[in-house]
Scaffold this active site. Structure first.
Site, PDB file in Angstrom:
ATOM      1  N   GLU A 224       0.866  -1.181   0.000  1.00 41.11           N
ATOM      2  CA  GLU A 224       0.000   0.000   0.000  1.00 41.11           C
ATOM      3  C   GLU A 224       0.903   1.232   0.000  1.00 41.11           C
ATOM      4  OE1 GLU A 224      -2.416  -0.262   3.490  1.00 41.11           O
ATOM      5  OE2 GLU A 224      -3.854  -1.628   2.569  1.00 41.11           O
TER       6      GLU A 224
ATOM      7  N   ASP B  65      -5.706   8.826  10.688  1.00 44.81           N
ATOM      8  CA  ASP B  65      -4.379   8.335  11.036  1.00 44.81           C
ATOM      9  C   ASP B  65      -3.851   8.989  12.295  1.00 44.81           C
ATOM     10  OD1 ASP B  65      -3.626   6.554   8.729  1.00 44.81           O
ATOM     11  OD2 ASP B  65      -4.161   8.364   7.640  1.00 44.81           O
TER      12      ASP B  65
END
Length: 275
Positions: free
Chosen positions: A49, A60
């Site tokens: 990824e 995040d």
């Protein structure tokens, strides 16, 4: 058959679980990303990824937020990430690559152009953290036109009926977020993860990857007992952050050490089930 589907089929035939690794494109500087991607593969990653840097990565934690800041400060945007994938493909035509990030950079260049350019660069799948499947009526047709797999997240709080709806749209694999909160959060409860993975498997035959909270080979070994794949990002990005001024060779060695530990843990034999 997409590269993602093919890779998971390979690992299943071998009786192994897949290792999905994440790095932020352009972190800690643009020239480091492609060498790191190749090292990920050499060290045992099955799928890569690549994060699309964004100024407000709300899902995040601090580790990935800081990585995005470093990448943006170095001038890396979505177009630059696509060029990195294109360069990676000059040597590696086999390893699946998934772009992961937020919708805004994609919207900035337009859905159709993004899908065309991503496919041309050698991207295999797209995971947009802040785009629910119910609102993906522009992105999904655009990427489907170029045979890119839409990868969707399932959370611990996702209801069964919505799991089914998400799985109906998914291709490649389904990404189960093993913890509530942001990336890089702490404690894993493998029994709880197992129950949620089983619920997802009732809704799809796609492989199920589990991410968030995987820090080392021991964590990977535990999750590998219940999932088809383990997804690791913060542990790798944290190691990069410890060496922001290192050259490409040193960064690759540091990342390789993390991934080899994860791979070794994941490849431990599964415990035998009593008859």
């Amino acid at each position: 058959m997409s590269r993602i589907t093919h890779r998971f089929a390979q690992r299943r035939a071998e009786g192994r679980r897949a290792l999905v690794t994440y790095v932020t494109g352009g972190d800690p500087y643009p020239g480091a990303t492609v060498p790191i991607m190749h090292e990920l593969v050499r060290s045992g990653a099955d799928v890569i990824e690549v994060g699309m840097p964004f100024s407000d990565p709300m899902a995040d934690g601090p580790v990935i937020q800081d990585a995005c800041d470093r990448a943006l400060a170095g001038g890396t945007g979505l177009v630059g990430v696509l060029e990195m994938v294109r360069e990676f493909r000059r040597q590696d035509q086999d390893t699946p690559v998934v772009l992961m990030g937020y919708l805004n950079p994609i919207e900035q260049i337009g859905y159709r152009r993004f899908a065309r350019d991503a496919a041309a660069a050698g991207v295999d799948g797209v995971l947009t953290v802040d785009l629910p499947p119910e609102e993906s009526h522009e992105l999904v047709p655009a990427i489907a036109e170029h045979d890119l797999d839409p990868i969707w997240l399932v959370a611990p709080t996702t209801r069964p009926e919505r799991i089914r709806a998400i799985c109906d749209q998914a291709r490649g694999f389904v990404y189960y977020v093993s913890l509530k909160g942001v990336t890089g959060a702490a404690t894993l409860d493998v029994d709880d993860v197992a129950a949620h993975v089983e619920a997802i498997r009732e809704a799809t035959q796609l492989p199920v990857g589990v991410g968030f909270g995987v820090r080392n080979g021991e964590d990977a070994a535990r999750l590998g007992q219940v999932a088809d794949a383990v997804v690791v990002g913060s542990a790798i990005v944290s190691r990069i952050a410890e060496h922001p001024d290192a050259d490409e060779s040193q960064l690759s060695r540091e990342v390789g050490a993390v991934v080899r530990d994860l791979r070794a843990g994941l490849d431990q034999p599964l415990p035998e089930v009593a008859p």
